[in-house]
Design a protein around this motif. Structure first.
Motif, mmCIF file in Angstrom:
data_model
loop_
_atom_site.group_PDB
_atom_site.id
_atom_site.type_symbol
_atom_site.label_atom_id
_atom_site.label_comp_id
_atom_site.label_asym_id
_atom_site.label_seq_id
_atom_site.Cartn_x
_atom_site.Cartn_y
_atom_site.Cartn_z
ATOM 1 N N ASN A 17 -6.825 64.516 -1.755
ATOM 2 C CA ASN A 17 -8.200 64.248 -2.160
ATOM 3 C C ASN A 17 -9.203 64.727 -1.145
ATOM 4 O OD1 ASN A 17 -8.580 62.901 -4.676
ATOM 5 N ND2 ASN A 17 -7.287 61.279 -3.867
ATOM 6 N N ASN A 18 -8.978 64.403 0.102
ATOM 7 C CA ASN A 18 -9.955 64.721 1.134
ATOM 8 C C ASN A 18 -9.282 64.714 2.494
ATOM 9 O OD1 ASN A 18 -12.070 64.973 2.858
ATOM 10 N ND2 ASN A 18 -13.366 63.456 1.846
ATOM 11 N N ASP A 47 -10.113 66.220 5.180
ATOM 12 C CA ASP A 47 -11.027 66.090 6.325
ATOM 13 C C ASP A 47 -11.260 64.623 6.691
ATOM 14 O OD1 ASP A 47 -11.258 68.781 6.431
ATOM 15 O OD2 ASP A 47 -13.169 68.869 5.359
ATOM 16 N N ALA A 48 -11.453 63.806 5.657
ATOM 17 C CA ALA A 48 -11.738 62.399 5.929
ATOM 18 C C ALA A 48 -10.531 61.730 6.579
ATOM 19 C CB ALA A 48 -12.109 61.669 4.631
#
Lengths: 504, 328
Positions: B194-195, B197-198
């Motif tokens: 999903n993400n 980076d986070a």
């Protein structure tokens, strides 16, 4: 209509994710005029210009050119309306010839197969290059030119599109003094030719030199237009910062004394954005890093936390030298970092609040070795965070992407509070958050600091810096150029120092 | 929403169940023999081989990459088991050897894709060639190696009349469900798709997590390769071909998005069953091998397109809802 200016913008509104960025901006500029556009970070300059350039669609309002209302839905429409945008970061093709870059939107063709007419292409490009006074062979590859020359190519391209309105977004940011002179010559020539020029800049000396009028935006509103022949720098600065302090800030715990231990100390941090940054943070202190976007505030934080590359420099935590280099290592050493872009680096938007809250602390709540997450323990912590950090949601299972900006920010903030780190770096902790949530966030930060947390706070709002920090460091061009105690800091001093204009 | 749109939306959101239901009805009428126990068992013991790899493949696709080298890894692993068994008469040694080699192969895939940032399709396609080539070299000119009966003990024995391969598959599948839904690792895998980076900014070593997904895939391929040669009682030239395709088909039919991030491991079990059934049916209907390829390609294209259409549909519905909210 009484306003006969060439470009008239009326009552433009624009919101992102429910946050109003432009709150009914109006302004106008005449043909044969250089009109400056100024404002602090987040004042709405770029948004307004992107609306004009067709990159964003306005929510409401009118744009009139030469007395005719125009609809600008995309960049093509902006081009047709005669608007050209000279970007801060040039948008050209490095590997193609100068002529091709200039003529890309209307390449001349010949013959039944509509082949590109190279000869004509180069001739036409040459004509526009002459107009901006750039003497290079049109067949040169663009990448071989200097940045300043490339910028001139971009201006030539705008002329080829018959642009009557030229927007310059911080055009001098990567130019030398001599190159700036040449650019100003070109701008004066364009002005004499009847073009309407909008000049965005942070540098007040440039504004006074090149612009006829200057409009200041603050919080998405036009707060005034001045005539540069009569206005003073002081007038300009006070317009930019405004006079009223709207937010309520909580009572901060007293600043730690000289004898308080240094939790974090950095020496000579250097990378491509930082030119030797050194400072220290004491236990229980809130230290502010202030400066314009790109001055090195966020870059300092990202380098410490290991999100950006650090070429050299030393980092000490509680007196011990440590090597960080990755968020993983930074967190192991007790540093947490709330990034400025919560939708990109703060949250996994499609996942629920519970999971988002516990990403950094899963090792603490799972069975060692197996990594089996103890759901009960997790739920307990999450419920606790909900009440302690005032998160308003339907429950821990609500998707974080469906929360309001303020509540999303509280989730990210809680996530970091729960790590129980020694140092928490907050980059724009209240960006895109409504006033009510802002006050709550300040309250939470203060509470955590009273409990012994040390905070580095980054913000482009001067009032937030003044209201929330024990000490403020001002940065420009990757360096710390000033330091103020809470008592001596004022908005005028902060803004004056980071704009680097005439003394305030 | 108008009636026709509502039907459209329902079809998009439930494409897989609808497909299965239609298929089941069709088969029940045309080929009732399909539902006999013995047929299902034979189907299961074949599907269990690539089904194992599909578990790893689900993790990979959840993080947004794919691996087309799994079939070749199963081939290479299997050939190694045969050769090791010939030399030592030890199945266990063969299994270990197969798993280690496949894990090395996958570790390299992971390093190249995650650390160096190569496109996963190209990297694993090249790796598929490497593994196929190596396996064929090891088989040598024989092209078919028959093994003594003792070799087939693992692959052909049964427990409560259920093939041991099916039991191993179901057991590992159960474990993977727990891992994916209840552990730190599983949660990070879903989140990375999903993400990423986070998750990196949350202090998670993303490379480590992603490398583990590759290692798990490698280990499962090594195991699958072993069961495969034991089941067929030897090695043959080119076995394992197209298994990566069955895996991928099972994962996407199971509802995991090729774009990463959304889907779940339980869907893959359903996917494995659907793909294995269709495969068996095509054989029972005596479909020509060429038509067979066309069919499988079509199934994957169809499912992947449905996935994206579903996303667009959801986006449109969201936009329409927002527009209604705004103007009401």
């Amino acid at each position: 209509m009484a306003n006969m200016d060439y470009l008239v913008i009326e009552d433009i509104h624009k919101s992102f994710y429910g946050v109003e960025v432009l709150k009914g901006v109006s302004f106008s500029a005449a043909a044969g005029e250089v009109h400056g556009l100024l404002g602090g970070n987040g004042a709405g300059k770029s948004t307004l210009m992107n609306v004009l350039g067709g990159l964003y669609t306005k929510d409401s309002g009118r744009i009139c050119i030469n007395g005719q209302e125009v609809q600008i839905h995309d960049t093509k429409a902006a081009e047709r309306a005669g608007i050209a945008f000279i970007h801060q970061e040039l948008k050209l093709f490095d590997l193609r010839s100068v002529a091709e870059n200039i003529m890309i939107s209307n390449l001349p063709v010949k013959g039944p197969f509509r082949l590109v007419d190279d000869k004509k292409k180069n001739e036409m490009a040459k004509k526009y290059l002459d107009e901006v006074g750039l003497s290079v062979d049109p067949t040169t590859r663009l990448g071989e030119l200097s940045i300043a020359e490339q910028q001139q190519v971009e201006i030539a391209k705008a002329l080829s599109l018959d642009a009557k309105i030229l927007i310059f977004d911080e055009p001098t940011s990567s130019l030398t003094n001599r190159e700036t002179r040449i650019l100003f010559e070109i701008i004066r020539k364009l002005k004499a030719g009847g073009a309407c020029i909008i000049y965005i800049s942070h540098k007040s000396d440039e504004i006074f030199e090149i612009c006829d009028k200057v409009t200041v935006l603050r919080n998405g509103e036009n707060v005034g237009t001045l005539d540069t022949k009569v206005a003073t720098n002081d007038e300009l600065v006070s317009l930019i910062i405004g006079r009223k302090l709207e937010q309520y800030f909580p009572q901060l715990p007293p600043a730690p004394g000289e004898d308080a231990p240094k939790v974090l100390e950095v020496k000579d941090l250097v990378n491509r954005k930082l030119a030797g940054v050194s400072f220290s943070l004491r236990k229980g202190e809130i230290l502010g890093l202030f400066g314009l976007v790109g001055a090195g505030r966020s870059e300092t934080a990202r380098a410490i936390f290991g999100l950006d590359y650090l070429a050299s420099g030393e980092i000490y935590i509680e007196g011990n030298k440590v090597k960080l280099g990755s968020p993983h290592r930074a967190m192991k050493n007790g540093i947490s970092f709330l990034t400025e872009n919560r939708r990109e680096e703060g949250l996994v938007l499609k996942m629920d609040i519970r999971r988002n809250l516990t990403f950094p602390i899963l090792d603490r709540i799972s069975v060692p070795g197996a990594g089996y997450v103890r759901r009960k323990k997790e739920m307990g912590l999450v419920k606790d965070a909900f009440s302690r950090f005032l998160i308003k949601a339907t429950g821990p299972e609500q998707r974080s992407g469906t929360l309001s900006g303020g509540n999303q920010q509280k989730v990210v903030l809680s996530k970091w509070f729960m790590t129980e780190s020694k140092v928490l770096i907050l980059d724009e902790p209240t960006r895109g958050v409504d006033v009510g949530a802002k006050a709550e966030i300040y309250e939470l930060i203060t509470e955590m600091v009273s409990n012994g947390l040390s905070v580095i706070m980054i913000s482009c709002e001067e009032s937030e810096m003044l209201g929330m920090c024990h000490r403020i460091l001002v940065m420009r061009d990757g360096e710390i150029i000033g330091e103020f105690n809470r008592e001596e800091a004022t908005q005028e001093k902060l803004v004056g120092l980071c704009m680097g204009g005439k003394t305030v | 929403m108008s009636g026709i749109n509502r039907v459209k939306s329902l079809v998009f959101k439930n494409a897989t169940p609808i497909l299965i239901a239609l298929l089941a009805v069709f088969v029940l009428i045309k080929m009732p023999v399909f539902f006999t126990i013995s047929n299902l068992m034979s189907l299961g013991s074949q599907a269990a081989i690539w089904g194992l790899a599909a578990i790893g493949m689900t993790m990979l696709i959840l993080t947004g990459v794919t691996d087309v080298s799994v079939g070749a890894q199963i081939y290479l692993g299997g050939v190694l088991v045969v050769r090791v068994y010939q030399a030592t008469e030890s199945m266990l040694l063969g299994l270990l050897c197969s798993m280690i080699v496949c894990m090395l192969v996958s570790a390299f895939n992971g390093y190249a894709i995650v650390k160096l940032g190569l496109p996963s399709m190209i990297t694993t396609l090249a790796m598929q060639q490497v593994c196929n080539g190596l396996a064929s070299i090891i088989i040598g000119r024989d092209s078919v190696i028959k093994m003594p009966d003792a070799f087939s003990k693992l692959g052909q024995s049964r427990l409560f009349n259920i093939p041991i391969s099916v039991i191993i598959f179901l057991l590992l599948f159960l474990i993977s469900v727990v891992v994916m839904n209840h552990t730190r690792f599983g949660r990070y895998v879903y989140a990375i798709g999903n993400n990423s980076d986070a998750i990196a900014a949350s202090g998670v070593n993303v490379f480590r997590i992603r490398e583990i997904t590759f290692l798990v895939t490698g280990a499962l391929c090594g195991l699958a390769g072993t069961i495969n040669v034991s089941r067929i009682g030897g090695a043959q030239f080119g076995m394992g071909a197209q298994m990566e395709f069955s895996c991928m088909a099972a994962v996407v039919v199971g509802g995991t998005s090729m774009l990463g991030g959304s889907g779940n491991i339980i869907g893959t079990l359903l996917g494995v069953f659907v793909i294995a059934s269709m495969d068996q049916l095509l054989r029972m209907f005596n479909v020509s091998i060429y038509l067979y390829n066309v069919f499988w390609g079509g199934v994957v294209l169809f499912t992947v397109s449905m996935d994206l259409l579903k996303k667009y549909q959801e986006k449109r519905e969201r936009e329409m809802r927002l527009a209604t909210d705004r103007n009401s």
